[in-house]
Design a protein around this motif. Structure first.
Motif, PDB file in Angstrom:
ATOM      1  N   UNK A  40       0.828  -1.211   0.000  1.00  0.00           N
ATOM      2  CA  UNK A  40       0.000   0.000   0.000  1.00  0.00           C
ATOM      3  C   UNK A  40       0.857   1.254   0.000  1.00  0.00           C
ATOM      4  N   UNK A  41       0.257   2.364  -0.401  1.00  0.00           N
ATOM      5  CA  UNK A  41       1.028   3.594  -0.599  1.00  0.00           C
ATOM      6  C   UNK A  41       1.692   4.092   0.679  1.00  0.00           C
ATOM      7  N   UNK A  42       1.130   3.778   1.858  1.00  0.00           N
ATOM      8  CA  UNK A  42       1.760   4.209   3.106  1.00  0.00           C
ATOM      9  C   UNK A  42       3.110   3.552   3.308  1.00  0.00           C
ATOM     10  N   UNK A  43       3.186   2.246   3.023  1.00  0.00           N
ATOM     11  CA  UNK A  43       4.444   1.526   3.193  1.00  0.00           C
ATOM     12  C   UNK A  43       5.428   1.885   2.100  1.00  0.00           C
ATOM     13  N   UNK A  44       4.931   2.211   0.910  1.00  0.00           N
ATOM     14  CA  UNK A  44       5.815   2.501  -0.217  1.00  0.00           C
ATOM     15  C   UNK A  44       6.612   3.778   0.021  1.00  0.00           C
ATOM     16  N   UNK A  45       6.173   4.622   0.937  1.00  0.00           N
ATOM     17  CA  UNK A  45       6.859   5.882   1.162  1.00  0.00           C
ATOM     18  C   UNK A  45       7.955   5.837   2.202  1.00  0.00           C
ATOM     19  N   UNK A  46       8.236   4.661   2.822  1.00  0.00           N
ATOM     20  CA  UNK A  46       9.244   4.619   3.886  1.00  0.00           C
ATOM     21  C   UNK A  46      10.632   4.846   3.314  1.00  0.00           C
ATOM     22  N   UNK A  47      11.371   5.694   3.990  1.00  0.00           N
ATOM     23  CA  UNK A  47      12.750   6.000   3.613  1.00  0.00           C
ATOM     24  C   UNK A  47      13.633   5.844   4.838  1.00  0.00           C
ATOM     25  N   UNK A  48      14.896   5.502   4.584  1.00  0.00           N
ATOM     26  CA  UNK A  48      15.842   5.306   5.660  1.00  0.00           C
ATOM     27  C   UNK A  48      17.210   5.751   5.177  1.00  0.00           C
ATOM     28  N   UNK A  49      17.868   6.600   5.949  1.00  0.00           N
ATOM     29  CA  UNK A  49      19.225   7.045   5.649  1.00  0.00           C
ATOM     30  C   UNK A  49      19.964   7.180   6.982  1.00  0.00           C
ATOM     31  N   UNK A  50      20.832   6.198   7.272  1.00  0.00           N
ATOM     32  CA  UNK A  50      21.500   6.152   8.573  1.00  0.00           C
ATOM     33  C   UNK A  50      23.004   5.999   8.426  1.00  0.00           C
ATOM     34  N   UNK A  51      23.730   6.485   9.423  1.00  0.00           N
ATOM     35  CA  UNK A  51      25.168   6.253   9.569  1.00  0.00           C
ATOM     36  C   UNK A  51      25.363   5.423  10.827  1.00  0.00           C
ATOM     37  N   UNK A  52      26.100   4.326  10.701  1.00  0.00           N
ATOM     38  CA  UNK A  52      26.399   3.448  11.825  1.00  0.00           C
ATOM     39  C   UNK A  52      27.895   3.537  12.081  1.00  0.00           C
ATOM     40  N   UNK A  53      28.271   4.088  13.228  1.00  0.00           N
ATOM     41  CA  UNK A  53      29.678   4.238  13.613  1.00  0.00           C
ATOM     42  C   UNK A  53      30.003   3.129  14.604  1.00  0.00           C
ATOM     43  N   UNK A  54      30.748   2.132  14.158  1.00  0.00           N
ATOM     44  CA  UNK A  54      31.073   0.980  14.989  1.00  0.00           C
ATOM     45  C   UNK A  54      32.347   1.234  15.781  1.00  0.00           C
ATOM     46  N   UNK A  55      32.290   0.926  17.063  1.00  0.00           N
ATOM     47  CA  UNK A  55      33.471   1.012  17.924  1.00  0.00           C
ATOM     48  C   UNK A  55      34.088  -0.380  18.053  1.00  0.00           C
ATOM     49  N   UNK A  56      35.344  -0.443  18.464  1.00  0.00           N
ATOM     50  CA  UNK A  56      35.997  -1.742  18.594  1.00  0.00           C
ATOM     51  C   UNK A  56      35.431  -2.577  19.735  1.00  0.00           C
ATOM     52  N   UNK A  57      34.560  -2.015  20.544  1.00  0.00           N
ATOM     53  CA  UNK A  57      33.901  -2.739  21.630  1.00  0.00           C
ATOM     54  C   UNK A  57      32.678  -3.510  21.138  1.00  0.00           C
ATOM     55  N   UNK A  58      32.275  -3.288  19.886  1.00  0.00           N
ATOM     56  CA  UNK A  58      31.062  -3.908  19.358  1.00  0.00           C
ATOM     57  C   UNK A  58      29.847  -3.007  19.491  1.00  0.00           C
ATOM     58  N   UNK A  59      29.998  -1.919  20.218  1.00  0.00           N
ATOM     59  CA  UNK A  59      28.890  -0.973  20.338  1.00  0.00           C
ATOM     60  C   UNK A  59      28.861  -0.072  19.111  1.00  0.00           C
TER      61      UNK A  59
END
Length: 180
Positions: free
Chosen positions: A32-51
């Motif tokens: 449906x058109x509501x789901x078709x509009x989902x957008x995602x733009x993320x940055x994941x900064x990984x530390x050496x601790x796994x966090x």
């Protein structure tokens, strides 16, 4: 007379177009058109601790499994902790989590899964430069690029009109040098 022929062609073309749209919707390619509009733009900064520190924009954070790690089936899921803030007006997400990574033997895995349908999906993973990069597995339709510099290792994953995007990045930590 010419206008009747033109009108018939337009009606026939419209009927074919409507049939095509109905067939695509029936196949389930586009929800449906509501789901078709989902957008995602993320940055994941990984530390050496796994966090990881996760920042960026997402239309609907409910699709981000790592924000609710108790949904994992792993019996040790209670050890995972995610603290986050989501701003409804701007769709900005700020999260601190250790629910994206796990270790098995000497190999670490960073797993990023987003159930649902995304019109635009882009996640940039900034990893420490001294990691030993292993396999990268991504879901169908999701593309990725790897780049390295002296300061970091970057994996950019991106997809358009993609369902249930996921990516797993395997890596090994370099051993710290022992003090003499």
């Amino acid at each position: 007379m010419v206008s009747m022929v033109l009108l018939k062609k337009i009606l026939m073309g419209s009927a074919i177009l409507l049939s095509l749209v109905a067939a695509i919707q029936a196949s389930g390619q586009y929800p449906d058109s509501g789901a078709a509009g989902k957008n995602l733009s993320l940055n994941v900064h990984l530390l050496d601790t796994g966090q990881a520190l996760v920042v960026g924009y997402v239309d609907d954070p409910r699709g981000l499994i790592f924000l609710r790690p108790t949904r994992y089936t792993d019996p040790a899921a209670t050890r995972y902790a995610s603290r986050y803030r989501y701003e409804n007006e701007t769709h900005q997400l700020y999260a601190w989590t250790d629910a994206l990574t796990f270790k098995q033997g000497d190999t670490w895995r960073l797993m990023f899964q987003c159930p649902g349908f995304y019109a635009e999906y882009r996640v940039i993973f900034d990893l420490p430069a001294d990691l030993g990069l292993g396999r990268i597995n991504s879901s169908e339709g999701l593309k990725y690029v790897v780049s390295a510099s002296n300061d970091s290792l970057t994996v950019i994953s991106q997809g358009y009109d993609i369902r249930n995007p996921s990516i797993t990045i395997e890596y090994q930590q370099s051993l710290a040098e022992e003090a003499s």
